[in-house]
Write a protein that holds these residues in place. Structure first.
Motif, PDB file in Angstrom:
ATOM      1  N   VAL B 176       0.736  -0.881   0.044  1.00 20.95           N
ATOM      2  CA  VAL B 176      -0.003  -0.351   0.069  1.00 20.95           C
ATOM      3  C   VAL B 176       0.669   1.259  -0.275  1.00 20.95           C
ATOM      4  N   VAL B 177       2.068   1.614   0.765  1.00 18.92           N
ATOM      5  CA  VAL B 177       2.663   2.545   1.406  1.00 18.92           C
ATOM      6  C   VAL B 177       3.598   2.589  -0.124  1.00 18.92           C
ATOM      7  N   SER B 178       3.855   1.934  -1.257  1.00 19.95           N
ATOM      8  CA  SER B 178       4.526   1.470  -2.067  1.00 19.95           C
ATOM      9  C   SER B 178       3.482   2.517  -3.206  1.00 19.95           C
ATOM     10  N   ARG B 179       2.543   1.900  -3.488  1.00 17.79           N
ATOM     11  CA  ARG B 179       1.662   2.409  -4.434  1.00 17.79           C
ATOM     12  C   ARG B 179       1.455   3.366  -4.477  1.00 17.79           C
ATOM     13  N   LEU B 180       1.156   3.812  -3.658  1.00 13.53           N
ATOM     14  CA  LEU B 180       0.495   5.160  -2.698  1.00 13.53           C
ATOM     15  C   LEU B 180       1.612   6.146  -3.354  1.00 13.53           C
ATOM     16  N   GLN B 181       3.239   6.015  -2.739  1.00  9.20           N
ATOM     17  CA  GLN B 181       4.409   6.786  -3.190  1.00  9.20           C
ATOM     18  C   GLN B 181       4.533   6.889  -4.458  1.00  9.20           C
ATOM     19  N   LYS B 182       4.478   5.732  -5.583  1.00 10.30           N
ATOM     20  CA  LYS B 182       4.434   6.012  -6.749  1.00 10.30           C
ATOM     21  C   LYS B 182       3.074   6.908  -6.885  1.00 10.30           C
TER      22      LYS B 182
END
Ligand SMILES: Nc1ncnc2c1ncn2[C@@H]1O[C@H](COP(=O)(O)OP(=O)(O)OP(=O)(O)O)[C@@H](O)[C@H]1O
Ligand SMILES: [Mg+2]
Lengths: 278, 402
Positions: B176-182
């Protein structure tokens, strides 16, 4: 067998509780009972009045003296409580959160005030207040009340503030709050139980004070109920005021009970739960 | 959105503790940078200095080209997610997320719209009217994220945001964090303890030790080309094996046999102040069952024989633990790593050798086995300062390089 012992234990504890309550309540109930007696039966030594009467209550509310004292008491105690809690909250917040020079000195001095025998301060205060022309005025009582209530307020409140996770304040700052906003909008609402507890304690202290009330007042202008009671004469100069004093004593406990009940409902524990994962 | 530059930033606390020393770091606009290191190495302090929650003792911090050393957190326009989540317990989820917007004095309509948007992204819509006390750990975590993203700050700072979640949820939230940051493309600095998070999440990883930066680079680069003993031991799970190696007649004498050296390393060791003893490091996957190695490959390494302790079959391959005799590798870095990981997890420096062999290997517990290892992949460290001697222009070249 096990059940029997628990019921037995319960009974024992119950009995003990009743004993304690009775022991504590006897003087209070006695005063209440006296307040309902007629002058004739006042000294008959019976716990339950033989003749019930509300005359004593009528008397005290008819005399201007008592009503005026009641107004003084309520006004002075409320103002002193408000000021002491607000100041105490700010001081306690600083003590629990900030590292400033002289912090330990401040804590030490406030402890000192709490330990100082109040009796020894009465005559100096009397002189000072006369010089300042606040003798026998509301501020003349409010100021010493605040002084002596503050250490109490600071101690109880800083204990409450210390329980509030520091991260909340950092989070508020990151969210764009100033120090003041963080305090008002995040910390103070969470410290509400502490504020109410402190308010109750301070209010009781101001309400019950006799020493300052008797020595720093001279007229009805600012005399509070505990002091006024000692000047009570009853309906006429020649009547025994015992019944009236008892009625007044009962009446002045009512506001304090109301005050405590009102705030106690707000003292819900677990207000901070869910803030941080423990 | 902005870049963040730390220029010789240091922090010393009033009691004399130097928590951060001369950290130089340039974080590009939109980059996802991970700060990782053992407990107490100054990660949180560094993050708090970027946030403005700690004063900077010396050095300069620039956000978007502007010096912000003396700016209050509220003037830096940065959002932070705390390890403890730090949700306001007296407010509902909606109020929590709206709080930064209300402080920014946006009008009610805009606030509602932004909160709804963020709630949709984080799947918090059905929870908007709940209080934090009535949320699960993962939900609270998402609310904390929501409060950070809702006002579109210049950068996100996250201090171990997932460490309070259980293992499964942590993996979920990681994506979730990774996708959000991207998706948002916001510059992010993320502190973690967990090296899996460090390796999988970031564009670049900063490894810290005792307040100083050890190495900065892409995860794979740190793994393949560690600059020193500390980085080599910190990155990788299971960790690199470390063995004592004595320099002898242009070669190395180790518990796994004599290791020949290429010209480049030999030249380094000819210097007058060169160490006479080294630490040899080799990762578990650079071992192989000697039977399964073809002739061509065999020439690039050497073989040894040792008794097998434990075999852990993972299906795709086998972790095989050997006991080797001989002197233990010792260095301050290794002790520190062992202390941080807990002695059990950090077998690297002990008498144990962890190897990862092919699944086809017929290795049996309790028997002796011939094992080959790749000399091109080994690292040699100077035990006195931890420097990687096999590193040449930032690339590790193994023991044989000319
Ligand atoms: N207020 C303080 N006063 C003195 N020393 C401090 C203070 N805060 C932190 N330190 C010290 O600074 C060093 C770095 O602390 P920091 O919190 O940045 O570590 P960390 O890398 O975040 O560790 P962890 O992974 O355990 O969170 C530690 O040695 C710590 O003891
Ligand atoms: Mg930390």
């Amino acid at each position: 067998m096990a059940v029997e012992t628990t019921t037995r234990a319960k009974l024992r504890w119950g009995l003990l509780d009743v004993l304690v309550i009775v022991f504590a309540m006897v003087p209070v109930l006695w005063i209440a009972s006296l307040s309902f007696k007629t002058p004739a039966t006042l000294t008959d030594g019976k716990f339950i009045p033989r003749e019930w009467t509300l005359d004593n209550y009528r008397t005290i509310f008819e005399t201007d003296q008592f009503v005026r004292a009641l107004v003084n008491s309520i006004g002075i105690a409320l103002i002193a409580t408000l000021v002491a809690v607000v100041l105490g909250a700010m001081a306690a917040y600083a003590i629990s959160r900030l590292d400033f020079p002289g912090k330990r000195l401040l804590v030490g001095v406030s402890l000192l005030i709490a330990m100082f025998p109040q009796v020894s301060l009465v005559s100096p205060l009397f002189e000072i207040e006369r010089q300042l022309k606040i003798f026998d005025t509301w501020p003349g009582l409010i100021l010493p009340y605040i002084t002596f209530a503050l250490p109490l307020a600071i101690y109880t409140l800083s204990a409450f503030f210390k329980q509030i996770p520091w991260d909340l304040e950092k989070a508020a700052k990151m969210d764009g709050a100033t120090q003041g906003q963080a305090f008002r909008r995040v910390i103070a609402p969470l410290a509400a139980p502490g504020l109410f507890t402190t308010a109750i304690l301070v209010f009781i202290f101001c309400w019950n004070d006799f020493l300052f009330a008797i020595s720093l007042t001279s007229t009805e202008r600012s005399r509070t109920v505990p002091a006024a009671l000692s000047f009570f004469t009853g309906a006429s100069q020649f009547e025994d005021p015992t019944g009236a004093i008892c009625a007044a004593a009962v009446v002045i406990t009512v506001p304090i009970i109301l005050f405590v009940l009102f705030f106690q409902r707000r003292i819900v524990s677990g207000l901070t739960s869910g803030a941080v994962k423990g | 959105m902005a870049d963040i530059v730390l220029d010789k930033v240091s922090k010393s606390f009033p009691d004399g503790t130097v928590a951060v020393q001369d950290v130089d770091l340039e974080i590009a606009d939109g980059e996802f940078v991970i700060l990782v290191g053992p407990s107490g190495c100054g990660k949180s302090t560094t993050l708090n200095m970027i946030a403005g929650l700690e004063d900077i003792s010396s050095g300069e911090l620039r956000i978007g080209g502007q010096r912000v050393n003396d700016k209050a957190p509220r003037d830096r326009d940065i959002a932070m997610v705390f390890q403890s989540y730090a949700l306001y317990p007296n407010m509902t989820v909606r109020e929590n997320m709206a709080f930064p917007l209300r402080l920014a004095k946006l009008d009610k309509e805009t606030i509602d719209q932004k909160v709804d948007e963020a709630a949709k992204v984080l799947e918090l819509v059905p929870l908007l009217d709940r209080k934090p006390a009535n949320l699960s750990g993962g939900q609270r975590q998402r609310v904390a994220m929501g409060r950070a993203i809702v006002r579109q700050p210049k950068a996100f700072l996250m201090d171990e945001p997932l460490s309070n979640l259980d293992a499964k949820l942590r993996v979920q939230m990681r994506t979730v964090v990774s996708r959000l940051q991207k998706k948002l493309g916001t510059t992010t600095v993320y502190v973690t303890h967990d090296q899996t998070e460090a390796m999988t999440l970031g564009d670049r990883v900063v490894i810290m030790r005792g307040g100083a930066v050890q190495q900065v680079g892409a995860p794979q680069e740190l793994y393949d080309h560690p600059r020193n003993l500390f980085v080599a031991g910190f990155i990788g799970s299971p960790s690199m094996n470390f063995l004592h190696a004595a320099v002898q007649d242009g070669g190395l004498h180790t518990a796994l046999g004599d290791v020949p050296l290429g010209d480049r390393v030999r030249r380094e060791l000819e210097a007058a102040d060169a160490p006479r003893e080294l630490i040899l490091g080799i990762r578990p996957e650079h071992f192989e069952d000697a039977e399964l190695v073809d002739e061509d490959t065999r020439r690039r390494g050497i073989e040894f024989e040792a008794p097998v302790d434990i075999v852990e079959s993972m299906g795709s391959d086998k972790y095989v633990y050997f006991t080797v005799e001989g002197e233990r590798a010792s260095a301050a870095e290794l002790e520190e790593l062992a202390a941080d990981a807990g002695a059990a997890d950090f077998a690297g420096a002990g008498g144990n050798l962890v190897t990862r062999l092919s699944a086809e290997s017929p290795v049996v517990e309790g028997q002796s086995r011939r094992v080959w290892f790749n000399l091109e992949k080994i690292h040699l460290f100077d035990p006195t300062n931890g420097r990687n001697l096999t590193l040449h222009e930032g690339r590790a070249a193994g023991a044989l390089a000319d």
